[in-house]
Design a protein around this motif. Structure first.
Motif, PDB file in Angstrom:
ATOM      1  N   LYS A 138     -13.528  -3.590  11.658  1.00 23.24           N
ATOM      2  CA  LYS A 138     -12.325  -2.908  11.908  1.00 23.24           C
ATOM      3  C   LYS A 138     -12.355  -2.421  13.177  1.00 23.24           C
ATOM      4  O   LYS A 138     -11.431  -2.439  13.895  1.00 23.24           O
ATOM      5  N   SER A 179      -0.727   9.083   7.654  1.00 25.46           N
ATOM      6  CA  SER A 179      -1.983   9.195   7.196  1.00 25.46           C
ATOM      7  C   SER A 179      -2.984  10.246   7.939  1.00 25.46           C
ATOM      8  O   SER A 179      -3.631  11.028   7.152  1.00 25.46           O
ATOM      9  N   GLN A 214       9.236  -4.135  14.189  1.00 30.00           N
ATOM     10  CA  GLN A 214       8.989  -3.597  12.968  1.00 30.00           C
ATOM     11  C   GLN A 214       7.728  -3.328  12.724  1.00 30.00           C
ATOM     12  O   GLN A 214       7.148  -2.366  12.235  1.00 30.00           O
ATOM     13  N   LEU A 215       6.899  -4.464  12.755  1.00 36.76           N
ATOM     14  CA  LEU A 215       5.421  -4.445  12.522  1.00 36.76           C
ATOM     15  C   LEU A 215       4.598  -2.936  13.147  1.00 36.76           C
ATOM     16  O   LEU A 215       4.045  -2.235  12.496  1.00 36.76           O
ATOM     17  N   ASN A 243     -12.618   7.457   7.494  1.00 35.30           N
ATOM     18  CA  ASN A 243     -11.216   7.184   7.680  1.00 35.30           C
ATOM     19  C   ASN A 243     -10.991   6.444   9.090  1.00 35.30           C
ATOM     20  O   ASN A 243     -10.483   7.317  10.028  1.00 35.30           O
ATOM     21  N   GLY A 244     -11.631   5.670   9.481  1.00 40.47           N
ATOM     22  CA  GLY A 244     -11.494   5.107  10.741  1.00 40.47           C
ATOM     23  C   GLY A 244     -12.306   5.608  11.957  1.00 40.47           C
ATOM     24  O   GLY A 244     -12.940   6.890  11.432  1.00 40.47           O
ATOM     25  N   SER A 256       2.666   4.684  10.159  1.00 41.45           N
ATOM     26  CA  SER A 256       1.637   4.831   8.770  1.00 41.45           C
ATOM     27  C   SER A 256       0.498   5.640   9.312  1.00 41.45           C
ATOM     28  O   SER A 256      -0.364   6.458   8.843  1.00 41.45           O
ATOM     29  N   ALA A 286      10.511   2.937   3.403  1.00 43.56           N
ATOM     30  CA  ALA A 286       9.442   2.007   3.133  1.00 43.56           C
ATOM     31  C   ALA A 286       8.076   2.723   3.087  1.00 43.56           C
ATOM     32  O   ALA A 286       7.104   2.263   2.273  1.00 43.56           O
ATOM     33  N   LEU A 287       7.799   3.396   4.256  1.00 45.72           N
ATOM     34  CA  LEU A 287       6.655   3.897   4.555  1.00 45.72           C
ATOM     35  C   LEU A 287       6.445   5.024   3.379  1.00 45.72           C
ATOM     36  O   LEU A 287       5.095   5.214   3.034  1.00 45.72           O
ATOM     37  N   GLU A 304       7.402   5.418   0.595  1.00 40.76           N
ATOM     38  CA  GLU A 304       6.939   4.548  -0.821  1.00 40.76           C
ATOM     39  C   GLU A 304       5.640   4.122  -0.722  1.00 40.76           C
ATOM     40  O   GLU A 304       4.967   4.445  -1.803  1.00 40.76           O
ATOM     41  N   TYR A 305       5.090   3.566   0.411  1.00 41.48           N
ATOM     42  CA  TYR A 305       3.792   3.151   0.590  1.00 41.48           C
ATOM     43  C   TYR A 305       2.890   4.246   0.309  1.00 41.48           C
ATOM     44  O   TYR A 305       1.809   4.085  -0.262  1.00 41.48           O
ATOM     45  N   PHE A 306       3.372   5.637   1.112  1.00 43.99           N
ATOM     46  CA  PHE A 306       2.294   6.706   0.927  1.00 43.99           C
ATOM     47  C   PHE A 306       2.291   7.305  -0.363  1.00 43.99           C
ATOM     48  O   PHE A 306       1.918   8.354  -0.577  1.00 43.99           O
ATOM     49  N   VAL A 345      -0.611   8.345  -2.673  1.00 43.64           N
ATOM     50  CA  VAL A 345      -1.703   8.960  -1.893  1.00 43.64           C
ATOM     51  C   VAL A 345      -1.216  10.456  -1.733  1.00 43.64           C
ATOM     52  O   VAL A 345      -2.202  11.556  -1.988  1.00 43.64           O
ATOM     53  N   ARG A 393       6.056   0.101  11.743  1.00 44.05           N
ATOM     54  CA  ARG A 393       5.447   0.663  10.462  1.00 44.05           C
ATOM     55  C   ARG A 393       3.852   1.013  10.763  1.00 44.05           C
ATOM     56  O   ARG A 393       3.246   1.982  10.123  1.00 44.05           O
ATOM     57  N   GLN A 394       3.202   0.354  11.713  1.00 45.98           N
ATOM     58  CA  GLN A 394       1.768   0.744  11.775  1.00 45.98           C
ATOM     59  C   GLN A 394       1.445   2.055  12.476  1.00 45.98           C
ATOM     60  O   GLN A 394       0.863   2.949  11.933  1.00 45.98           O
TER      61      GLN A 394
END
Lengths: 228, 465
Positions: B295, B367, B355-356, B426-427, B363, B326-327, B329-331, B334, B359-360
């Motif tokens: 990663k 986070s 869009q991609l 976490n990264g 996101s 959308a985001l 909902e994604y989070f 968490v 969102r990234q």
């Protein structure tokens, strides 16, 4: 199901062959472009996995020859260089899918299965079942051992995905992409949390567990049988 | 027209040429002025002299003379103290009455213009017996007698003088032109000395001595600007170089941790025979570390590509509500786990971004916000129009204030405001660097402020619908 792998990197070739063989495919491995070209042109395969950077005949050449011969076997190409040009070129030459090295084996398996599925017409089932779990898609009803389970929209989509791909290891990024339409690699534990909640509703009260964690790879849904 | 990329003319050449043209023009002008004024002066002098001589001769003629011999004698004395001067008297019909020397101008006299009185306009140039003369013919009446009085000056001397003068004038001109050019060239050469000095200083700057700065007070005023710009460039380079050096060090550190884990675990695992579960455990653990490495490597490659301008965003018109929902909902799950709520503020805005990518980046910001927000608090996501052509999407979270000195570096790769903070899986601290790269690739801007809340403002272009 016969697969052809053209890969000059010894270890990568070996492990791909081993992994795919264990997944139930008949695998033919060519270690250079010339052999790969010959096999691709003379024998029939269900999927061809093609490395682009080969020492003698490049993957592009093999792909071109295969398509020129009116052979539309699905081709999945592997590229070490994550450049848009490579992807575009591959897809223009008639490849069906691509993977960028380094890739996860579960990802290769998922792609290969998808390509094979694309070959035949799939009847999408309306009612999915596993063990004592029943999922009625049109009615949006889920029952386990006759008891109704209530899920949120996303949990429903997640369970549907797991059921439709029963027995396959689904990576976190695949789940994020399919369920939430988030098509990027992320550091978050969103998927883990979502799976944990889904388990709480689907598995916790039952002795037979359906959702399993495959460490380092992702999640899969199956009835536990053998020692895993 | 094909572009020629010839080197522009040298500075010295430019200045010297410029001076040369000016000097030569000025000198030529001065020379011709001197020349013509001398000629003019000669003409003035000559005509005055001719007039005086003619008048003297006329005065002698006007007197009574007993005989022609007496007249001749008187005429020979009429003019004194003039050199190279000839005069003669003819009758109106051309008969020679007197001539001051053996040079006879009778032939020219008869064809020359003449009038009563001593008229300057009648002065003519004659060629006779290999000499050039300036002459004046005047008619003169005395006692019913008509005379033609002629005065002539031999101009050889003048011409000779003028020729000499012209020659020395040109020599002087040429000499001074050459001298001025040499001085100009030398002056320019000397003038460029500070530049050569600077050049040498600049040449001595090495990557390990990047804190060298040129002294603005030690250069001529014209170069201050250049030195200032150069120092500013050095500042930027040094800053970037430091970041790059730190980045390399950080990469090594970041890679070292998982590699050490893998090697240690594998070595320990192989020291004796173990059961199947333990081997599996070992492999799983290795796999997790390797995933981390992968990663990190792919993130770093991606960042390197954006910095080389290789990431081209396929921009589209996005609806902020749709994307933010959308985001969220994604989070959702968490955040709920962390006992944090989301507050959505503002109105739906349209903006331009892939869009991609959007969102990234959102996101990553979310986070990040979840990571630093205390339990029980809430994160605000705000979308608003800014002016006519921009929108601003903000992610605001309460929590510890980020000290001001960290803010400029927050988007640097691997930068952590709190050096002692444990990496909790976490990264690798690339999240915000990726956010910035994504925003930039889509022609946007990102600003971070931190007081009682930490606030990330992302600006995108608004497309008029």
């Amino acid at each position: 199901m016969r697969l052809l792998i053209v890969e000059d990197e010894i270890k990568t070739g070996d492990y791909l062959k081993q992994g795919l063989t264990e997944a139930g495919f008949q695998v033919c491995l060519a270690r250079n472009g010339l052999d790969g070209h010959h096999l691709a042109m003379t024998e029939l395969f269900d999927v061809i996995i093609l490395d682009i950077m080969l020492p003698d005949v490049s993957g592009w050449r093999i792909l071109e020859s295969v398509r020129e011969a009116k052979n539309d076997t699905p081709v999945l190409f592997l590229s070490a260089r994550d450049s848009v040009d490579d992807r575009v070129k591959g897809l223009e030459l008639g490849a069906d899918d691509y993977l960028i090295k380094p890739f996860a084996f579960s990802e290769v398996l998922a792609r290969v299965r998808t390509l094979i599925r694309r070959g035949g017409v799939q009847k999408v089932a309306d009612i999915l079942t596993i063990a004592d779990l029943e999922m009625d898609i049109p009615k949006r009803k889920i029952q386990r051992a006759g008891k109704r389970i209530l899920l949120s929209n996303k949990e429903f989509s997640l369970l549907e995905l797991l059921l439709r791909r029963e027995g396959e290891v689904l990576s976190r990024s695949l789940i994020a992409s399919q369920v939430w339409d988030m098509n990027f690699e992320s550091d978050t534990n969103v998927i883990d949390v979502a799976i944990r909640r889904l388990r709480g509703k689907v598995d916790d009260d039952y002795s037979i567990k359906l959702i399993h964690t495959v460490r380092g790879m992702g999640y899969k849904l199956e009835v536990e049988n053998a020692q895993n | 027209m094909p572009k020629t990329n010839a080197r522009p003319m040298s500075l010295t050449m430019r200045v010297v040429l410029f001076i040369a043209v000016t000097v030569i023009a000025c000198l030529t002008l001065v020379a011709s002025l001197i020349n013509s004024s001398i000629e003019h002066h000669f003409i003035e002098q000559d005509s005055g002299e001719l007039k005086v001589i003619s008048q003297s001769v006329a005065a002698v003629l006007a007197q009574q003379h007993s005989s022609s011999t007496a007249l001749g004698q008187a005429l020979s004395k009429a003019v004194a103290g003039h050199h190279g001067v000839y005069y003669q008297v003819n009758s109106q019909q051309g008969t020679l009455i007197y001539q001051s020397s053996d040079r006879d101008f009778t032939k020219q006299i008869m064809s020359a213009p003449s009038a009563l009185g001593f008229n300057r306009d009648n002065i003519v140039l004659w060629q006779a017996n290999d000499h050039t003369y300036r002459a004046l013919v005047s008619d003169f009446n005395v006692q019913q007698q008509q005379y033609k009085i002629t005065a002539a000056i031999d101009m050889s001397f003048h011409k000779h003088f003028l020729r000499q003068f012209k020659q020395s004038l040109w020599v002087i001109m040429f000499g001074s032109a050459v001298l001025i050019l040499l001085v100009a060239w030398f002056a320019v050469h000397q003038g460029l000395n500070p530049l050569r000095g600077l050049s040498k200083k600049i040449y001595d700057i090495q990557t390990h001595k990047m804190d060298v700065r040129l002294d603005e007070s030690k250069v001529p005023i014209e170069l201050v600007n250049m030195v200032h710009s150069f120092n500013a460039m050095l500042d930027r380079l040094q800053d970037e170089f430091m970041r790059l050096s730190n980045f390399s060090t950080d990469i090594a550190h970041e890679l070292r941790t998982p590699l050490t884990n893998i090697i240690t675990q594998t070595q320990v695992g192989l020291t004796k025979k173990r059961d199947l579960v333990q081997y599996q455990e070992l492999l799983f653990s290795n796999l997790e570390e390797l995933e981390r490495l992968t990663k990190m490597v792919s993130d770093m490659l991606w960042l390197a590509k954006t910095q080389n301008g290789l990431i081209k965003a396929q921009q589209q018109v996005l609806q902020s509500d749709e994307e933010i929902d959308a985001l969220l909902e994604y989070f959702d799950a968490v955040a709920e786990d962390a006992n944090i709520t989301f507050i959505k503020q503002g109105s739906n805005v349209e903006f331009y971004c892939e869009q991609l990518h959007f969102r990234q980046l959102l996101s990553n910001l979310l986070s990040n916000a979840i990571r630093y927000t205390p339990a029980g608090e809430s994160i605000t996501i705000k979308s608003e129009r800014i002016g006519s052509d921009q929108v601003c999407i903000s992610v605001i979270n309460p929590g510890e204030k980020i000290a001001a000195e960290h803010l400029p570096y927050l988007f640097d790769r691997f930068y952590r405001a709190d050096k002692s903070r444990q990496r909790q899986g976490n990264g690798a601290g690339l999240g915000l660097a990726i956010v910035k790269a994504l925003v930039t690739a889509n022609g946007g801007e990102i600003v971070v402020t931190s007081n009682e809340n930490t606030r990330f403002n992302v600006f995108f272009k608004h497309i008029k619908s």
